[in-house]
Design an enzyme around this catalytic site. Structure first.
Site, PDB file in Angstrom:
ATOM      1  N   ARG A  51       0.831  -1.213   0.000  1.00 23.96           N
ATOM      2  CA  ARG A  51       0.000   0.000   0.000  1.00 23.96           C
ATOM      3  C   ARG A  51       0.861   1.257   0.000  1.00 23.96           C
ATOM      4  O   ARG A  51       0.530   2.251  -0.660  1.00 23.96           O
ATOM      5  CB  ARG A  51      -0.955   0.004   1.197  1.00 23.96           C
ATOM      6  CG  ARG A  51      -1.959   1.151   1.149  1.00 23.96           C
ATOM      7  CD  ARG A  51      -3.049   1.013   2.194  1.00 23.96           C
ATOM      8  NE  ARG A  51      -2.544   1.093   3.550  1.00 23.96           N
ATOM      9  CZ  ARG A  51      -3.310   1.020   4.635  1.00 23.96           C
ATOM     10  NH1 ARG A  51      -4.622   0.844   4.502  1.00 23.96           N
ATOM     11  NH2 ARG A  51      -2.787   1.098   5.843  1.00 23.96           N
TER      12      ARG A  51
ATOM     13  N   LYS B 231      -2.638   7.039   1.211  1.00 24.20           N
ATOM     14  CA  LYS B 231      -2.425   7.339   2.638  1.00 24.20           C
ATOM     15  C   LYS B 231      -1.354   8.425   2.723  1.00 24.20           C
ATOM     16  O   LYS B 231      -0.169   8.159   2.950  1.00 24.20           O
ATOM     17  CB  LYS B 231      -2.022   6.075   3.392  1.00 24.20           C
ATOM     18  CG  LYS B 231      -2.220   6.154   4.893  1.00 24.20           C
ATOM     19  CD  LYS B 231      -2.079   4.783   5.514  1.00 24.20           C
ATOM     20  CE  LYS B 231      -2.145   4.836   7.034  1.00 24.20           C
ATOM     21  NZ  LYS B 231      -3.457   5.216   7.544  1.00 24.20           N
TER      22      LYS B 231
END
Length: 285
Positions: free
Chosen positions: A52, A151
């Protein structure tokens, strides 16, 4: 003894772990990060977190200066150097030092920073009694402006909602999206249980697809619990049998009221308790 921080390819005492005041991570929140748990000295879901991280960096055209395998080893080395058995890792990659303008082409030397430390969890009574939530007036960032799957270091959207929760005397706050649908909380994903079915907002509601969220969904399905990703509004939470949050730090924690409306029995429910138990077995296996 001070913490050993991974910075620029080596471990240094925290007092020496400094970056330039011209770093775009500081000036503009230009960078990405991951929060990762350590259980029994092992980094939990380390591959998923690193994937991620690199996907977030790729999306904002930030070239991380080390490979994913090197990053995994750097995280492990930092955990070991600080003797972390049960704790938390904050992994940050910034754009690097540049000018006072926003042009990323004028930056250089992206910074990889890894901090491994102990973690402060919610008190036990919160797990025993559940949380109370309020709905923040600050909505979740529009996904057309910035993908919630990135993120990024810019968490001001969540921070403003967190302040609203604190002002109302709660430790978390619910955030809606631009359509008035339930998105997530300031630092956690949200689930409800209704008629034995586990429901949670889908990715296109404007949520960060939390790795704890995904792990809990898999645990639920493996336990024979039906799981649905579907749009929700506040009314769905008001009338739910149970509600809980998931997150790296929170793990699985019950919610017993929203905006003054009691949820279910007003106590943590059996499905929540079961999933918390299964999750803790998973993390300590």
């Amino acid at each position: 003894m001070s913490l050993q921080i991974y910075l620029a390819g080596k471990l240094v005492p925290q007092e020496q772990a400094v970056v330039s005041v011209f770093d775009h991570g500081l000036l503009y929140g230009d960078g990405v990060f991951e929060g990762i748990r350590v259980y029994g000295g092992k980094v939990f879901l380390e591959k998923e977190h690193i994937v991620r991280l690199y996907e977030s960096a790729h999306s904002i055209r930030l070239q991380i200066p080390i490979t994913p395998d090197e990053m995994i080893q750097a995280v492990r080395d930092t955990v070991a150097a600080n003797n972390i058995v049960d704790g938390y890792v904050r992994l940050v990659v910034t754009r690097g030092a540049g000018t006072l303008g926003i042009d990323p082409a004028r930056t250089s030397n992206p910074q990889v920073i890894i901090i491994a430390d102990t973690i402060s969890l919610y008190p036990k009574e919160f797990y025993d009694n559940g949380l109370k939530l309020v709905t923040a007036s600050t909505i979740r960032n529009h996904s057309g402006a910035l993908s919630p799957r990135i993120k990024s270091l810019n968490y001001l959207n969540n921070i403003m909602a967190k302040i609203e929760g604190a002002d109302a005397g709660t430790v978390e706050a619910l955030m809606l999206n631009h359509k008035g649908e339930v998105a997530e909380c300031t630092g956690d994903n949200i689930f409800i249980v209704k008629g034995g079915v586990l429901k949670t907002p889908p990715p296109d509601a404007g949520i960060l697809e939390g790795l704890t969220r995904n792990a809990v969904m898999k645990l639920a399905r493996d336990a024979g619990i039906e799981v649905r990703e579907a749009p929700m509004v506040r009314h769905d939470i008001f009338i739910a049998d149970e509600c809980f949050l998931t997150g790296t730090a929170a793990e699985v924690i019950a919610v017993v009221s929203l905006d003054g409306r009691t949820i279910g029995s007003g106590k943590p429910g059996p499905v929540t308790a079961k999933l918390l138990d299964l999750f803790r077995q998973r993390t300590r296996a």
